[in-house]
Scaffold this active site. Structure first.
Site, PDB file in Angstrom:
ATOM      1  N   GLU A   1      -9.864  -3.373  -0.666  1.00 47.04           N
ATOM      2  CA  GLU A   1      -8.876  -3.391  -1.749  1.00 47.04           C
ATOM      3  C   GLU A   1      -9.299  -2.383  -2.814  1.00 47.04           C
ATOM      4  O   GLU A   1     -10.485  -2.311  -3.156  1.00 47.04           O
ATOM      5  CB  GLU A   1      -8.852  -4.810  -2.334  1.00 47.04           C
TER       6      GLU A   1
ATOM      7  N   PRO B   1       3.985  -0.995  -4.768  1.00 43.24           N
ATOM      8  CA  PRO B   1       5.040  -0.605  -5.704  1.00 43.24           C
ATOM      9  C   PRO B   1       4.555   0.197  -6.904  1.00 43.24           C
ATOM     10  O   PRO B   1       3.479  -0.069  -7.437  1.00 43.24           O
ATOM     11  CB  PRO B   1       5.626  -1.943  -6.163  1.00 43.24           C
ATOM     12  N   ASN B   2       5.360   1.161  -7.253  1.00 47.69           N
ATOM     13  CA  ASN B   2       5.176   2.027  -8.431  1.00 47.69           C
ATOM     14  C   ASN B   2       4.068   3.062  -8.277  1.00 47.69           C
ATOM     15  O   ASN B   2       3.898   3.928  -9.136  1.00 47.69           O
ATOM     16  CB  ASN B   2       4.945   1.184  -9.705  1.00 47.69           C
TER      17      ASN B   2
ATOM     18  N   HIS C   1      -1.145  -9.508  -7.043  1.00 49.16           N
ATOM     19  CA  HIS C   1      -1.243 -10.717  -7.864  1.00 49.16           C
ATOM     20  C   HIS C   1      -0.183 -11.761  -7.514  1.00 49.16           C
ATOM     21  O   HIS C   1      -0.121 -12.804  -8.148  1.00 49.16           O
ATOM     22  CB  HIS C   1      -1.122 -10.340  -9.346  1.00 49.16           C
TER      23      HIS C   1
ATOM     24  N   ARG D   1      -3.495 -10.400 -14.016  1.00 49.94           N
ATOM     25  CA  ARG D   1      -4.045  -9.403 -13.074  1.00 49.94           C
ATOM     26  C   ARG D   1      -5.443  -9.803 -12.583  1.00 49.94           C
ATOM     27  O   ARG D   1      -6.049  -9.112 -11.763  1.00 49.94           O
ATOM     28  CB  ARG D   1      -4.102  -8.024 -13.719  1.00 49.94           C
TER      29      ARG D   1
ATOM     30  N   ARG E   1      -7.967  -6.457 -17.752  1.00 48.11           N
ATOM     31  CA  ARG E   1      -6.557  -6.400 -18.176  1.00 48.11           C
ATOM     32  C   ARG E   1      -5.981  -7.801 -18.368  1.00 48.11           C
ATOM     33  O   ARG E   1      -6.725  -8.755 -18.528  1.00 48.11           O
ATOM     34  CB  ARG E   1      -5.781  -5.546 -17.167  1.00 48.11           C
TER      35      ARG E   1
ATOM     36  N   ALA F   1       1.233  -4.428  -7.999  1.00 48.70           N
ATOM     37  CA  ALA F   1       1.509  -5.758  -8.562  1.00 48.70           C
ATOM     38  C   ALA F   1       1.578  -6.846  -7.493  1.00 48.70           C
ATOM     39  O   ALA F   1       1.348  -8.026  -7.795  1.00 48.70           O
ATOM     40  CB  ALA F   1       2.805  -5.708  -9.362  1.00 48.70           C
TER      41      ALA F   1
ATOM     42  N   TYR G   1      -3.461   5.013 -15.747  1.00 45.89           N
ATOM     43  CA  TYR G   1      -3.619   5.316 -14.324  1.00 45.89           C
ATOM     44  C   TYR G   1      -4.055   6.753 -14.036  1.00 45.89           C
ATOM     45  O   TYR G   1      -4.323   7.095 -12.884  1.00 45.89           O
ATOM     46  CB  TYR G   1      -2.311   4.999 -13.576  1.00 45.89           C
TER      47      TYR G   1
ATOM     48  N   ASN H   1      -4.030  -0.562  -1.868  1.00 44.92           N
ATOM     49  CA  ASN H   1      -3.731  -0.825  -3.272  1.00 44.92           C
ATOM     50  C   ASN H   1      -2.336  -1.423  -3.287  1.00 44.92           C
ATOM     51  O   ASN H   1      -1.342  -0.699  -3.201  1.00 44.92           O
ATOM     52  CB  ASN H   1      -3.788   0.451  -4.116  1.00 44.92           C
TER      53      ASN H   1
ATOM     54  N   ASP I   1      -1.106 -12.970   4.096  1.00 44.65           N
ATOM     55  CA  ASP I   1      -0.971 -13.507   5.453  1.00 44.65           C
ATOM     56  C   ASP I   1      -0.919 -12.377   6.481  1.00 44.65           C
ATOM     57  O   ASP I   1      -1.465 -12.502   7.581  1.00 44.65           O
ATOM     58  CB  ASP I   1       0.295 -14.366   5.566  1.00 44.65           C
TER      59      ASP I   1
ATOM     60  N   ARG J   1       3.166   7.924 -14.334  1.00 42.18           N
ATOM     61  CA  ARG J   1       3.276   6.532 -14.748  1.00 42.18           C
ATOM     62  C   ARG J   1       2.103   6.136 -15.643  1.00 42.18           C
ATOM     63  O   ARG J   1       0.953   6.205 -15.220  1.00 42.18           O
ATOM     64  CB  ARG J   1       3.252   5.667 -13.479  1.00 42.18           C
TER      65      ARG J   1
ATOM     66  N   HIS K   1      -8.168  -0.634  -6.724  1.00 40.47           N
ATOM     67  CA  HIS K   1      -7.311  -0.542  -7.909  1.00 40.47           C
ATOM     68  C   HIS K   1      -7.825   0.587  -8.780  1.00 40.47           C
ATOM     69  O   HIS K   1      -9.038   0.724  -8.969  1.00 40.47           O
ATOM     70  CB  HIS K   1      -7.324  -1.845  -8.712  1.00 40.47           C
ATOM     71  N   LEU K   2      -6.897   1.374  -9.294  1.00 33.99           N
ATOM     72  CA  LEU K   2      -7.283   2.465 -10.191  1.00 33.99           C
ATOM     73  C   LEU K   2      -7.916   1.914 -11.466  1.00 33.99           C
ATOM     74  O   LEU K   2      -8.925   2.420 -11.949  1.00 33.99           O
ATOM     75  CB  LEU K   2      -6.043   3.301 -10.549  1.00 33.99           C
TER      76      LEU K   2
HETATM   77  C1  DQA Z   1      -3.065  -1.504  -9.896  1.00 34.42           C
HETATM   78  C2  DQA Z   1      -3.260  -2.722 -10.815  1.00 34.42           C
HETATM   79  C3  DQA Z   1      -2.083  -3.660 -10.705  1.00 34.42           C
HETATM   80  O1  DQA Z   1      -2.272  -4.774 -11.578  1.00 34.42           O
HETATM   81  C4  DQA Z   1      -0.803  -2.961 -11.105  1.00 34.42           C
HETATM   82  O2  DQA Z   1       0.294  -3.832 -10.955  1.00 34.42           O
HETATM   83  C5  DQA Z   1      -0.604  -1.694 -10.365  1.00 34.42           C
HETATM   84  C6  DQA Z   1      -1.749  -0.811 -10.170  1.00 34.42           C
HETATM   85  C7  DQA Z   1      -4.195  -0.470 -10.066  1.00 34.42           C
HETATM   86  O3  DQA Z   1      -4.317   0.386  -9.185  1.00 34.42           O
HETATM   87  O4  DQA Z   1      -4.903  -0.492 -11.069  1.00 34.42           O
HETATM   88  O5  DQA Z   1       0.497  -1.350  -9.973  1.00 34.42           O
HETATM   89  O6  DQA Z   1      -3.096  -1.953  -8.547  1.00 34.42           O
END
Ligand code: DQA
Length: 147
Positions: free
Chosen positions: A96, A9-10, A78, A109, A105, A75, A22, A72, A85, A17, A98-99
């Protein structure tokens, strides 16, 4: 190798964003970088969804059609037992990414439901993290094939 690059998401809003956090790179530019790195050696599939079930469906579809996953989960990292699963169910090696450095943080997170079911985690290197994650995954897949 066939790799699914799965964004949660996002992440469709990357580039606009919270750019201070990011960065300015978009998903399209990350995809371009990864495709250039992979060249003809690897087949990459990029999927993004803001919906937990769609991410789970993408993982199910990856079973038998992909060799590994770069994920990635945004959210959902978390919160999502269901995504964890699904990763376990499809039995595909995953890295995994994460940017941001999630360990620096907010405390919520610091928990990842995915970290211990992934081969490893790359966190805090911005868009570069996706290429590092892909390289780490390919290396892992090659080592498993050679074993
Ligand atoms: C994220 C870190 C997550 O906590 C956050 O909710 C994101 C982006 C990152 O790429 O840093 O949406 O996954």
């Amino acid at each position: 190798m066939r790799v699914l690059v799965l964004d949660g998401p996002n992440l469709n809003l990357l580039g606009t964003r919270e750019a201070a956090l990011y960065g300015h790179e978009t998903r399209a530019s990350i995809e371009q970088t990864l495709r250039a790195w992979a060249a003809d050696a690897h087949a990459l599939t990029f999927v993004q969804s803001n919906h937990e079930g769609a991410l789970i469906d993408a993982l199910h579809a990856a079973r038998g059609t992909q060799d590994g996953v770069v994920i990635n989960a945004g959210a959902y990292t978390h919160t999502s037992v269901a995504l964890r699963d699904a990763l376990l169910a499809v039995e595909l090696p995953a890295v995994e990414v994460h940017l941001t450095n999630v360990a620096r943080r907010e405390p919520f997170r610091h928990v990842s439901y995915l970290a211990d079911v992934c081969v490893g985690t790359i966190s805090g290197f911005g868009a570069l993290g996706y290429r590092l994650a892909l390289e780490a995954l390919i290396d892992t897949l090659n080592a498993r094939r050679a074993a």
